[in-house]
Design an enzyme around this catalytic site. Structure first.
Site, mmCIF file in Angstrom:
data_model
loop_
_atom_site.group_PDB
_atom_site.id
_atom_site.type_symbol
_atom_site.label_atom_id
_atom_site.label_comp_id
_atom_site.label_asym_id
_atom_site.label_seq_id
_atom_site.Cartn_x
_atom_site.Cartn_y
_atom_site.Cartn_z
ATOM 1 N N THR A 21 -14.612 11.282 3.462
ATOM 2 C CA THR A 21 -14.784 12.335 4.579
ATOM 3 C C THR A 21 -16.548 12.655 4.151
ATOM 4 O OG1 THR A 21 -14.188 14.102 2.796
ATOM 5 C CG2 THR A 21 -12.629 13.141 4.518
ATOM 6 N N ASP A 22 -16.992 13.668 5.301
ATOM 7 C CA ASP A 22 -18.056 14.071 4.870
ATOM 8 C C ASP A 22 -18.223 15.397 4.618
ATOM 9 O OD1 ASP A 22 -17.459 15.513 7.212
ATOM 10 O OD2 ASP A 22 -18.765 14.407 8.664
ATOM 11 N N ALA A 23 -19.280 16.127 4.655
ATOM 12 C CA ALA A 23 -19.316 17.635 3.943
ATOM 13 C C ALA A 23 -18.345 18.516 5.122
ATOM 14 C CB ALA A 23 -20.818 18.095 3.938
#
Length: 150
Positions: A21-23
């Protein structure tokens, strides 16, 4: 881009981990390509072939080209079903249509098409797909067989 022959495609299940996942807490777009790569590898295993075994026969598969469409985000801990259907077998390449689905609500998240080329492991030059592997893909429900466009 969707498979048109109506046959059930191979599916690999995986889960979204934090590292995917990203931020914002959603799967980073390039990771869908990784999920699809894993499904293609598992498809080979399902047919009785391993990447290691094929490399020992001086054969590697490399992605020649790809396209992807993103429809909805996957999130941390989602269970995914990643399909890998071969829709075309050429002398030295395979065309896959792939989809990534969220299992919980059967939502299509991403779909793509991949042209995968067979190359010699020692020179990276194109080579014919071995007959046993071609036959396994053809028996596994492909859409078409072609000798053009390699």
């Amino acid at each position: 881009m969707r498979a048109q022959n109506g046959l059930e495609s191979f599916a690999h299940r995986c889960r979204v981990y934090y590292e995917d996942t990203d931020a914002g807490g959603v799967v980073y777009y390039v990771n869908y390509l990784k999920f699809m790569e894993r499904a293609r590898t598992e498809r080979l295993r399902h047919l009785g072939f391993s990447q290691h075994q094929l490399a020992g026969q001086n054969l590697l598969f490399v992605v020649h080209s790809t396209e992807a469409r993103y429809h909805a985000p996957a999130r941390l801990d989602d269970e995914l079903r990643v399909t890998a259907q071969v829709v075309e077998v050429n002398r030295a390449s395979l065309r896959f249509v792939q989809q990534v689905w969220r299992e919980q609500d059967a939502t299509l998240l991403c779909e793509g098409q991949f042209l995968v080329a067979a190359v010699r492991a020692d020179t990276f030059k194109p080579r014919a797909i071995p007959p046993a592997l071609r036959d396994a893909f053809l028996a596994g429900g492909t859409g078409t067989q072609s000798n053009a466009g390699e």
